[in-house]
Structure formats: C-alpha cells, structure tokens
Motif scaffolding. Structure first.
Motif, PDB file in Angstrom:
ATOM      1  N   LEU A 246       0.851  -1.185   0.000  1.00 36.71           N
ATOM      2  CA  LEU A 246       0.000   0.000   0.000  1.00 36.71           C
ATOM      3  C   LEU A 246       0.891   1.240   0.000  1.00 36.71           C
ATOM      4  O   LEU A 246       1.799   1.361   0.815  1.00 36.71           O
ATOM      5  CB  LEU A 246      -0.898  -0.006   1.247  1.00 36.71           C
ATOM      6  CG  LEU A 246      -2.199   0.800   1.188  1.00 36.71           C
ATOM      7  CD1 LEU A 246      -3.141   0.205   0.133  1.00 36.71           C
ATOM      8  CD2 LEU A 246      -2.890   0.793   2.550  1.00 36.71           C
ATOM      9  N   SER A 247       0.621   2.156  -0.924  1.00 34.57           N
ATOM     10  CA  SER A 247       1.421   3.377  -0.999  1.00 34.57           C
ATOM     11  C   SER A 247       1.130   4.260   0.214  1.00 34.57           C
ATOM     12  O   SER A 247       0.068   4.146   0.844  1.00 34.57           O
ATOM     13  CB  SER A 247       1.084   4.146  -2.283  1.00 34.57           C
ATOM     14  OG  SER A 247      -0.226   4.678  -2.204  1.00 34.57           O
TER      15      SER A 247
ATOM     16  N   ARG B 274       0.207   7.336   0.358  1.00 34.80           N
ATOM     17  CA  ARG B 274      -1.013   8.122   0.165  1.00 34.80           C
ATOM     18  C   ARG B 274      -2.256   7.286   0.433  1.00 34.80           C
ATOM     19  O   ARG B 274      -3.219   7.740   1.062  1.00 34.80           O
ATOM     20  CB  ARG B 274      -1.060   8.687  -1.258  1.00 34.80           C
ATOM     21  CG  ARG B 274       0.011   9.750  -1.545  1.00 34.80           C
ATOM     22  CD  ARG B 274      -0.134  10.261  -2.962  1.00 34.80           C
ATOM     23  NE  ARG B 274      -1.377  11.012  -3.127  1.00 34.80           N
ATOM     24  CZ  ARG B 274      -1.977  11.199  -4.305  1.00 34.80           C
ATOM     25  NH1 ARG B 274      -1.445  10.669  -5.405  1.00 34.80           N
ATOM     26  NH2 ARG B 274      -3.084  11.892  -4.387  1.00 34.80           N
ATOM     27  N   LYS B 275      -2.246   6.044  -0.052  1.00 34.98           N
ATOM     28  CA  LYS B 275      -3.407   5.183   0.182  1.00 34.98           C
ATOM     29  C   LYS B 275      -3.511   4.783   1.658  1.00 34.98           C
ATOM     30  O   LYS B 275      -4.613   4.598   2.180  1.00 34.98           O
ATOM     31  CB  LYS B 275      -3.332   3.945  -0.716  1.00 34.98           C
ATOM     32  CG  LYS B 275      -3.600   4.242  -2.179  1.00 34.98           C
ATOM     33  CD  LYS B 275      -3.661   2.974  -3.013  1.00 34.98           C
ATOM     34  CE  LYS B 275      -4.013   3.292  -4.464  1.00 34.98           C
ATOM     35  NZ  LYS B 275      -4.099   2.077  -5.293  1.00 34.98           N
TER      36      LYS B 275
ATOM     37  N   ALA C  57      -5.247   7.505   3.344  1.00 40.71           N
ATOM     38  CA  ALA C  57      -6.673   7.462   3.028  1.00 40.71           C
ATOM     39  C   ALA C  57      -7.374   6.363   3.826  1.00 40.71           C
ATOM     40  O   ALA C  57      -8.517   6.534   4.270  1.00 40.71           O
ATOM     41  CB  ALA C  57      -6.866   7.235   1.528  1.00 40.71           C
ATOM     42  N   LEU C  58      -6.697   5.219   4.015  1.00 36.19           N
ATOM     43  CA  LEU C  58      -7.262   4.131   4.819  1.00 36.19           C
ATOM     44  C   LEU C  58      -7.489   4.587   6.263  1.00 36.19           C
ATOM     45  O   LEU C  58      -8.527   4.294   6.874  1.00 36.19           O
ATOM     46  CB  LEU C  58      -6.336   2.915   4.771  1.00 36.19           C
ATOM     47  CG  LEU C  58      -6.739   1.706   5.614  1.00 36.19           C
ATOM     48  CD1 LEU C  58      -8.101   1.162   5.193  1.00 36.19           C
ATOM     49  CD2 LEU C  58      -5.673   0.606   5.521  1.00 36.19           C
TER      50      LEU C  58
ATOM     51  N   SER D 171     -10.538   6.687   6.417  1.00 32.64           N
ATOM     52  CA  SER D 171     -11.740   5.871   6.292  1.00 32.64           C
ATOM     53  C   SER D 171     -12.113   5.244   7.636  1.00 32.64           C
ATOM     54  O   SER D 171     -13.289   5.231   8.027  1.00 32.64           O
ATOM     55  CB  SER D 171     -11.515   4.781   5.240  1.00 32.64           C
ATOM     56  OG  SER D 171     -12.574   3.856   5.234  1.00 32.64           O
TER      57      SER D 171
ATOM     58  N   HIS E  38      -2.866  -4.259   6.510  1.00 30.96           N
ATOM     59  CA  HIS E  38      -2.844  -2.795   6.378  1.00 30.96           C
ATOM     60  C   HIS E  38      -3.828  -2.140   7.351  1.00 30.96           C
ATOM     61  O   HIS E  38      -3.539  -1.070   7.914  1.00 30.96           O
ATOM     62  CB  HIS E  38      -3.178  -2.389   4.940  1.00 30.96           C
ATOM     63  CG  HIS E  38      -2.213  -2.909   3.923  1.00 30.96           C
ATOM     64  ND1 HIS E  38      -0.859  -2.739   4.024  1.00 30.96           N
ATOM     65  CD2 HIS E  38      -2.420  -3.620   2.771  1.00 30.96           C
ATOM     66  CE1 HIS E  38      -0.263  -3.300   2.988  1.00 30.96           C
ATOM     67  NE2 HIS E  38      -1.185  -3.850   2.222  1.00 30.96           N
TER      68      HIS E  38
ATOM     69  N   LEU F 297     -10.633   8.725  -1.264  1.00 32.63           N
ATOM     70  CA  LEU F 297     -10.261   7.974  -2.468  1.00 32.63           C
ATOM     71  C   LEU F 297      -9.077   8.588  -3.202  1.00 32.63           C
ATOM     72  O   LEU F 297      -8.752   8.181  -4.309  1.00 32.63           O
ATOM     73  CB  LEU F 297     -11.462   7.894  -3.421  1.00 32.63           C
ATOM     74  CG  LEU F 297     -12.662   7.105  -2.891  1.00 32.63           C
ATOM     75  CD1 LEU F 297     -13.809   7.159  -3.888  1.00 32.63           C
ATOM     76  CD2 LEU F 297     -12.280   5.659  -2.617  1.00 32.63           C
ATOM     77  N   ILE F 298      -8.442   9.571  -2.584  1.00 31.01           N
ATOM     78  CA  ILE F 298      -7.281  10.254  -3.188  1.00 31.01           C
ATOM     79  C   ILE F 298      -7.627  10.736  -4.584  1.00 31.01           C
ATOM     80  O   ILE F 298      -6.877  10.545  -5.547  1.00 31.01           O
ATOM     81  CB  ILE F 298      -6.042   9.336  -3.223  1.00 31.01           C
ATOM     82  CG1 ILE F 298      -5.977   8.438  -2.001  1.00 31.01           C
ATOM     83  CG2 ILE F 298      -4.759  10.148  -3.297  1.00 31.01           C
ATOM     84  CD1 ILE F 298      -4.869   7.421  -2.048  1.00 31.01           C
ATOM     85  N   GLU F 299      -8.794  11.334  -4.718  1.00 35.20           N
ATOM     86  CA  GLU F 299      -9.232  11.850  -6.004  1.00 35.20           C
ATOM     87  C   GLU F 299      -8.824  13.313  -6.142  1.00 35.20           C
ATOM     88  O   GLU F 299      -8.489  13.982  -5.167  1.00 35.20           O
ATOM     89  CB  GLU F 299     -10.758  11.730  -6.130  1.00 35.20           C
ATOM     90  CG  GLU F 299     -11.257  10.335  -6.443  1.00 35.20           C
ATOM     91  CD  GLU F 299     -10.968   9.907  -7.874  1.00 35.20           C
ATOM     92  OE1 GLU F 299     -10.176  10.591  -8.563  1.00 35.20           O
ATOM     93  OE2 GLU F 299     -11.523   8.890  -8.308  1.00 35.20           O
TER      94      GLU F 299
END
Length: 646
Positions: free
Chosen positions: A32-33, A35-36, A39-40, A43, A66, A130-132
């Motif tokens: 998992l990067s 950035r993600k 985001a996790l 969440s 993770h 969602l790192i949008e």
C-alpha cells in the motif's frame, strides 16, 4: 431416486482481540502506498473498523495487515477478528483470494454514484478517502452526459480507403513476358569395359559376360529441349537416370552465365545477415525467402547452423549472385524434411520469377512440383527415356495452405508460439498485451501461427494524421477513451512457426482475420513492416510518419554525435556499455544527467540510469498501417441507462 449434496457454509463470528496479540508473517505481497495508507486511516476514522481481520487460531493474520497498521497508528487497542481453524496453506490462500478477487468498476455507474455523493456536498470526502482530484472527478461526471459520434467521417475515409489499397505499390512476383527462345541439344552416352582382375573375372563368369565385352549406355539420345530465358525447369526421375548429367549439360550450354549451388564455399565464421544483400532490408528478404526467417537466426554464424539451414543459406548465396542469370541446383531440397522442402520450393520460385532468372533444378522427388510450379517438367527414366511437360504459368498459393485450418484461439496458443517472437518478454505480458481477440492457424495437429488483436493506445500521432479529431484523445476525455477502446483494435502479435515462414501465412492470417476482429478500425505499428510488407498485401494502408524528438532526445543525440557515437550499433547494449566506459568523468556525469532526465518522462518504463538506457533513447521509425471495416459503420451513441434518483 436422486441424491443431492448439501454444503453447510459457515458464518464465523467476529470477536474483539487485543491488537498487540495479532501477528504477521512479514511476507504480505500486497503493498500500500503512503497516500493510500493515509486514506485508509481517514476511512477508519470516519466509519470505524468495519471490516474484521481474518486470522488463524494462533492469530497469524491472513487478511487485514494494512488495516491493523492503520488502527495502531490511530491508537486503537482492540479490533474485530474472525479467527479460523485453518492450515498454513489455507491462510495463504485466503490472503491471495482477499487481495485479488475484486470486481471492476463500471465507469458510468461510478459517475452516477459520484454525482449523488457530490449532491450531498461530499466532494471533499471523495477527494480525501479515495485520493481523487477535482479534475478526475469532473472528467468522470462528464460520462453522465450522452456522447454521440457519427460515422460520417469514417464513411468518407472508407470511400478513399479502397482506392489506397488498390494503389499499394508492392514488390510482388507477377507473370512476365517470355524471354528469348533457346534450344538445348543433348547427346550423352558412355561405355564400360572392365579392367581384368580376379573379382571382375568372377562377375563375368557368374553372369555370362565376356571379359573383353564393351557395353554402351545411352542416357540422352539426340534430346532437344526448347525453352525461354526466365523459365523454371524441374528435372525429375529415377535415381541414376541422368538428372545430374542434364544439369551439367545446362551448365556447359550457359557457360559463365550460370551458377551452380555446389560451387559455393562459405566462410564458416560468416554471419548470415552480413553474407547476402546490398543492405539489411535486402538481406532479410533473401534469407526469409530461402527459409531462414527468424530474427535470431539472422545473427548466427554459418558454422552454427544445422545441415538443413546450411543448405538454405547456400540457396540464399545463390540468390545473392544477381550478376548470374541462370541458377542450377542439383538434389533440390533433398536434405530438408518434406514440409520445409515445400516451403523453400515455393519461396525460391517466387523469388526467381521476380528477378527474371532461368532456373534448372533436379530432384528425385515429384512432391515439390505443385510448389515449385515449373514452366517445364523433364521426367527422366532409364537409358534414353525422356518426357517433357509444359504449362502456362499462373502463380498459385503454396500447397500447404490447403491442409491448414483457421480457428479462434486464446492466450494459451500465443504462449506456445511466443518463443518465436522477438518481443516476448515476461510473466506480466498477458496484462501488457490487453488481448481482445486471438486466432490460430493449425496444420494437422500442429499449431503453426497466431495473430493477437489488442486494445490500442489512447493517443497515437499517425492515427490522428489519418482520422483527424475522431480519435483525438486528451487526458480526462473518458468518452473518447471508450470510443477508442470500442472501435479500434491493434494487431499486437503475428507469429508464424519458423518452419512455415515465407509462403504468405502472415498475409493470410491478417487478411482472413481483419473482418473477425470486431472493430471498425484495425491498426498496427510495426518496425518489421518495412522489411516484409505482408500487412499491405493483406489489404492495410501504410502511413509514413516520423517520431518526434523531445528536447531531451535532441540533447542526447547531439551529445553522442559530438563524441563519435556509432549510431549503427545504437541498439547494442554491449556497444553502449563499452562506449560509456571510455568516456571521461565529466562526460559520464553529463550523459548520466541526460539519461536521468530521459527516464523521468511519461511512459518510460525504465527507472534506473545505466548505459543500456541509450538503446531506448534512439528511436527506430516504425510503420503505421490501418484498415477500415466499411461494413460495420453506423452511428455510435455512448449513453448510460438513466438511473432514477430515489
């Protein structure tokens, strides 16, 4: 009475477990990067720890590593865990299943769901969780608007496409006008008188022969053959009947104008692609038509060849003797298996006719007549028995095609033949190919050819030169991306087994499968197309274009020119390493800086600066070819079904 087996599916309960009791094996292949990971965490902060960890009875994690790390970072002391009484193998299987069995999102349904979320003023939540980005969200929302693409522009292009196909200027073998009429007259006989020895006396006594008796043998008795310059003559018959004698008569008839295959003495260290042709293109053409059609074979030395390959290379050397107008070949294809012999016979006669050569071959086999397609067939029996058959030339397909079958194939068929393709690479190739169709060619029970159609690239300069704005893609234009994926197929692989190359199977595969590709447009980018124009022969149209050099490309090229780089060896990793090693320290630093800048460009897959990167920086201009399926043209509307808001 029927019996059914009922499977009891367990729904294991979740329990709260101290997070410090959970263990990992440090071997999770799922990464998992950063950035993600952030985001996790967000969440979990918003919705809670809603997905339990899966672990074995000893609390070794199968899924959720993770989530555990994120929970620890957020200060959680306990998390929900589903503890299963599973073996170590099942634990690993669960990890693979949970990581990989994921669905694929429908972009149109995503667009509708994003719209509903944004209507509730939750755009920032989308971006955070969602790192949008705003740009990606806005581009996705555009899919809610219907997009209609008319086929009028394609119809207009298709109307001119057929005429372009007809105007393809190809170097094909065609029927030629007859040359000068010539006549070969031949009287060949010999007589025998045995030397008197103990053994010859015994033979004469056993068979009632006189010791001093002379026997006269007539091979050709006042034989006369009319033929024309440029004819192909096939001499066949029983072994020992006099075929080679007739070949020698032809050699005496033509004198210095003739060259015989057996006259060649080849240097054992000669590299094949260096030994024939005035340039690379001609060398590849000659070698290919003589049954040596393999990229790696072009680079081998004569001493490294099998006997059959050496025979075919001698044929290539014979073809290379352009100054000789007559080719003579005894024991034609005798050292080849009969399938390869048919392939070579067919290719050899096509090349001979194209060059206007007079060819005389001799063979005890008549199985090559359909493929050599001679103008004159001389059948030689014992003693003076000779028959001559003539026919009007009409080029026919290789006889092997009649026993071949074209079928739908799959990736497993490509896998079987990919070793014969110079660009087969690694285990990730299946994803990289993006296969949409595959067709295979079968001879008997043998797989001998495949053609792979893939989804094409979103942005392609030569395509835009032909089709204008229809397929002009700009980043974020998802409607256009879908149009390209729906309407365009790219030929990504055409592979023919080396044994069957040279008889037009590449052309056959392309021509027969173009209408089956389920696309309005088929395109191909191919470097080899400039050496073997089978795509054009199959009905595609070539577009001339030159790849544009970027600013860093120009810097590297100028640097190399100033320092005597030999661009002929630009694709040689060995040469590039040796060149780099001889640069001074300052030049090495400068070039390394340029190469670093080069690999930082978009779409460059190399990530480490090495001298071998030079092989990637210097472009080889390929060929772009396209085909329009005029029968498929109709208005295209890309519009999702409306989803009612509750």
């Amino acid at each position: 009475m029927s019996t059914t087996t009922e499977f009891k599916i367990k729904v294991p309960p979740a329990e709260l477990i101290d997070i410090d009791l959970l263990k990992t094996d440090k071997c999770n292949p799922n990464k998992l990067s950063p950035r993600k990971f952030e985001a996790l965490k967000k969440s979990i902060q918003r919705f809670g720890f809603v997905v339990p960890v899966i672990a074995n009875k000893d609390l070794v994690v199968a899924d959720g590593e993770h989530r555990i790390l994120a929970a620890k970072a957020l200060g959680l002391k306990q998390v929900t865990v589903v503890r299963l009484p599973i073996s170590e193998v099942d634990r690993r299987l669960i990890r693979q299943v949970m990581n990989k069995l994921r669905g694929e999102h429908d972009l149109f349904l995503d667009a509708e769901e994003y719209y509903r979320i944004i209507c509730e003023d939750q755009r920032d939540s989308l971006k955070s969780l969602l790192i949008e980005t705003n740009l990606r969200i806005d581009n996705l929302l555009k899919l809610r608007e219907p997009a209609s693409f008319s086929d009028d522009d394609l119809r207009q292009l298709a109307s001119g496409f057929e005429s372009k196909v007809e105007n393809n200027t190809l170097d094909l073998a065609v029927k030629r006008s007859g040359g000068d009429l010539l006549t070969l007259k031949c009287n060949i006989e010999f007589s025998t008188k045995a030397e008197v020895t103990e053994r010859t006396l015994a033979v004469c006594e056993a068979f009632g022969l006189g010791v001093d008796e002379t026997k006269r043998f007539v091979v050709y008795d006042n034989f006369s053959l009319d033929f024309r310059q440029g004819d192909l003559i096939y001499v066949t018959g029983d072994s020992g009947g006099g075929k080679s004698s007739l070949l020698r008569a032809f050699k005496n008839f033509f004198g210095e104008e003739a060259m015989e295959l057996n006259d060649f003495q080849v240097n054992s260290d000669e590299t094949l692609v260096e030994g024939v042709g005035k340039d690379v293109k001609e060398a590849i053409e000659i070698l290919s038509l003589c049954g040596l059609n393999d990229a790696f074979l072009f680079l081998r030395k004569y001493k490294e060849l099998s006997d059959g390959q050496k025979y075919r290379y001698k044929l290539a050397k014979l073809v290379n003797c352009r100054e000789k107008n007559v080719w003579l070949v005894d024991e034609f294809c005798a050292s080849l298996d009969r399938v390869m012999a048919k392939v070579v016979a067919y290719s050899f006669q096509k090349l001979a006719r194209k060059l206007g050569k007079t060819v005389v071959v001799a063979s005890a086999h008549e199985d090559l007549l359909d493929d050599f397609q001679p103008d004159i067939t001389v059948r030689k029996g014992f003693e003076g028995e000779v028959t001559v058959d003539r026919r009007d030339f009409e080029l026919k397909p290789c006889s092997l095609l009649g026993a071949m079958c074209l079928e739908e194939g799959g990736f497993e068929d490509y896998e079987k033949l990919k070793r014969f393709h110079y660009r087969s690479t690694n285990e990730k190739e299946k994803n990289r190919l993006r296969m949409r169709n595959c067709f295979k060619l079968v001879y008997g029970n043998s797989l001998i050819g495949v053609i792979v159609y893939s989804n094409s690239y979103l942005n392609l300069k030569p395509r835009n030169m032909v089709f204008g704005e229809r397929y002009l893609f700009t980043p974020g234009d998802l409607h256009r991306a879908r149009l390209i994926n729906d309407e365009i197929a790219r030929i990504s692989r055409v592979i023919i087994h080396p044994k069957f190359r040279g008889v037009g199977l590449g052309e056959f595969l392309v021509e027969q499968t173009l209408p089956l590709a389920n696309a309005k447009v088929v395109e191909v980018l191919a470097v080899m197309a400039k050496y073997n124009p089978f795509f054009e022969r199959a009905g595609m149209v070539k577009v001339d274009y030159k790849k544009e050099e970027t600013a860093i490309d120009k810097k590297i090229s100028a640097f190399l020119k100033e320092r005597q780089f030999d661009f002929r060896f630009a694709k040689s990793k060995t040469y590039c390493r040796d060149y780099f090693s001889h640069l001074n320290a300052d030049d090495k630093q400068t070039l390394s800086g340029y190469l670093k800048e080069f690999i930082e460009q978009p779409f460059i897959k190399v990530k480490t600066v090495t001298p071998e990167v030079l092989t990637k920086t210097l472009h080889s201009n390929g060929n772009y070819l396209y085909w329009i399926n005029s029968t498929s043209l109709k208005p295209t509307t890309l519009q999702p079904e409306p989803i009612p808001l509750e």
